[in-house]
Motif scaffolding. Structure first.
Motif, mmCIF file in Angstrom:
data_model
loop_
_atom_site.group_PDB
_atom_site.id
_atom_site.type_symbol
_atom_site.label_atom_id
_atom_site.label_comp_id
_atom_site.label_asym_id
_atom_site.label_seq_id
_atom_site.Cartn_x
_atom_site.Cartn_y
_atom_site.Cartn_z
ATOM 1 N N ALA A 111 0.919 -1.295 0.036
ATOM 2 C CA ALA A 111 -0.071 0.128 -0.186
ATOM 3 C C ALA A 111 0.943 1.281 -0.032
ATOM 4 C CB ALA A 111 -0.871 0.157 1.130
ATOM 5 N N ARG A 112 1.829 1.348 0.813
ATOM 6 C CA ARG A 112 2.783 2.326 0.819
ATOM 7 C C ARG A 112 3.713 2.676 -0.671
ATOM 8 N NH1 ARG A 112 4.248 0.376 6.148
ATOM 9 N NH2 ARG A 112 6.225 -0.556 5.193
ATOM 10 N N LYS A 113 4.040 1.464 -1.184
ATOM 11 C CA LYS A 113 4.591 1.608 -2.572
ATOM 12 C C LYS A 113 3.593 2.183 -3.489
ATOM 13 C CE LYS A 113 7.700 -2.168 -2.218
ATOM 14 N NZ LYS A 113 8.273 -3.701 -2.701
ATOM 15 N N GLU A 114 2.336 1.781 -3.711
ATOM 16 C CA GLU A 114 1.128 2.155 -4.284
ATOM 17 C C GLU A 114 0.768 3.693 -4.104
ATOM 18 O OE1 GLU A 114 -1.259 2.048 -7.621
ATOM 19 O OE2 GLU A 114 0.094 0.261 -6.849
ATOM 20 N N GLU A 115 0.880 4.139 -2.883
ATOM 21 C CA GLU A 115 0.874 5.246 -2.557
ATOM 22 C C GLU A 115 1.620 6.372 -3.020
ATOM 23 O OE1 GLU A 115 -1.131 9.048 -1.388
ATOM 24 O OE2 GLU A 115 -2.076 6.841 -1.552
ATOM 25 N N LYS A 116 3.001 5.803 -3.299
ATOM 26 C CA LYS A 116 4.243 6.477 -3.627
ATOM 27 C C LYS A 116 3.969 6.638 -5.263
ATOM 28 C CE LYS A 116 9.374 6.589 -3.599
ATOM 29 N NZ LYS A 116 10.467 6.012 -3.325
ATOM 30 N N GLU A 153 1.541 9.180 -5.813
ATOM 31 C CA GLU A 153 2.015 10.584 -5.786
ATOM 32 C C GLU A 153 2.900 11.133 -6.740
ATOM 33 O OE1 GLU A 153 3.708 10.313 -1.974
ATOM 34 O OE2 GLU A 153 1.860 10.724 -0.622
ATOM 35 N N GLU A 154 3.674 10.119 -7.218
ATOM 36 C CA GLU A 154 4.600 10.439 -8.400
ATOM 37 C C GLU A 154 3.661 10.485 -9.815
ATOM 38 O OE1 GLU A 154 7.389 7.169 -8.508
ATOM 39 O OE2 GLU A 154 8.489 7.878 -6.950
ATOM 40 N N LEU A 155 2.839 9.747 -9.853
ATOM 41 C CA LEU A 155 2.157 10.009 -11.255
ATOM 42 C C LEU A 155 1.309 11.051 -11.208
ATOM 43 C CD1 LEU A 155 0.898 8.429 -13.781
ATOM 44 C CD2 LEU A 155 -0.679 7.533 -12.550
ATOM 45 N N GLU A 156 0.692 11.727 -10.095
ATOM 46 C CA GLU A 156 0.004 12.944 -9.784
ATOM 47 C C GLU A 156 1.001 13.893 -10.098
ATOM 48 O OE1 GLU A 156 -2.866 15.500 -9.400
ATOM 49 O OE2 GLU A 156 -3.042 13.519 -9.492
ATOM 50 N N ALA A 157 2.230 14.032 -9.515
ATOM 51 C CA ALA A 157 3.302 15.130 -9.667
ATOM 52 C C ALA A 157 3.441 15.279 -11.340
ATOM 53 C CB ALA A 157 4.534 14.612 -8.933
ATOM 54 N N MET A 158 3.724 13.999 -12.019
ATOM 55 C CA MET A 158 4.020 14.084 -13.440
ATOM 56 C C MET A 158 2.641 14.546 -14.347
ATOM 57 S SD MET A 158 5.853 10.345 -13.596
ATOM 58 C CE MET A 158 5.621 10.190 -15.478
ATOM 59 N N ARG A 159 1.731 14.578 -13.709
ATOM 60 C CA ARG A 159 0.295 15.078 -14.376
ATOM 61 C C ARG A 159 0.267 16.506 -14.196
ATOM 62 N NH1 ARG A 159 -4.046 16.466 -13.146
ATOM 63 N NH2 ARG A 159 -4.296 16.049 -11.031
ATOM 64 N N GLN A 160 0.697 16.965 -13.009
ATOM 65 C CA GLN A 160 0.721 18.191 -12.798
ATOM 66 C C GLN A 160 1.719 18.938 -13.541
ATOM 67 O OE1 GLN A 160 0.998 18.728 -8.555
ATOM 68 N NE2 GLN A 160 -1.206 18.418 -8.235
ATOM 69 N N ARG A 161 2.890 18.333 -13.610
ATOM 70 C CA ARG A 161 3.935 18.910 -14.499
ATOM 71 C C ARG A 161 3.530 19.018 -15.814
ATOM 72 N NH1 ARG A 161 8.479 15.222 -14.911
ATOM 73 N NH2 ARG A 161 8.824 15.422 -17.000
#
Length: 169
Positions: free
Chosen positions: A106-111, A114-122
């Motif tokens: 679950a921690r890995k999936e959350e990470k 978060e990385e995917l969301e950061a890439m989407r925002q970028r």
């Protein structure tokens, strides 16, 4: 470092459960009140298992089942208690390992999320920046056309075409 120590800890718990089960069996046979309870438990277990075995092998089940003598009943009950204790400890360790693994996943999936969301925002930010640059370029072209400087932008383009024509000669 944590994972090997955790695995070692679970192995120690499993290993220590066997002597504890042995001690539990030893104490269970000595206490008179507990002995009465486990004898009744062992007799019921003996009747159930005997009936199941008779049904499996196709023998008559309406025959009276002889009860175990007290010593055999106590031994069967304490063996069953010991096995149940070891099995319970092993089951608890397995459940603990599964929960720990699920939390780690679950921690890995959350990470990853978060990385995917950061890439989407970028990506959105870059799209906005490109759109802004396109608008500025369009404004500059409009401004250049309005002032009669359109020849300045086409000057480079015209020179590069002349250079292409001049090279083959």
């Amino acid at each position: 470092m944590v994972l090997p120590l955790l695995k070692l800890g679970t192995l120690v718990v499993k290993t220590m459960s066997k002597p504890v089960a042995s001690r539990l069996k030893q104490q269970a046979a000595l206490h008179p009140r507990f002995r009465e309870i486990i004898v009744g438990f062992a007799q019921a277990n003996h009747r159930i298992t005997t009936n199941i075995q008779r049904r499996i092998y196709g023998h008559a089940t309406d025959v009276e089942i002889r009860p175990l003598n007290e010593q055999k009943a106590v031994q069967a009950a304490v063996d069953l208690i010991g096995e149940l204790f070891v099995f319970s400890v092993a089951g608890a360790v397995v459940i603990f390992e599964v929960q720990r693994s699920a939390k780690s996943e679950a921690r890995k999936e959350e990470k990853r999320r978060e990385e995917l969301e950061a890439m989407r925002q970028r990506d959105e930010s870059l799209e906005k920046e490109v759109e802004l640059l396109k608008q500025k370029l369009a404004e500059l072209e409009q401004l250049a056309k309005g002032r009669g400087l359109s020849g300045l932008f086409n000057f480079k383009h015209a020179n590069s075409e002349d250079a292409k024509i001049a090279k083959p000669v």
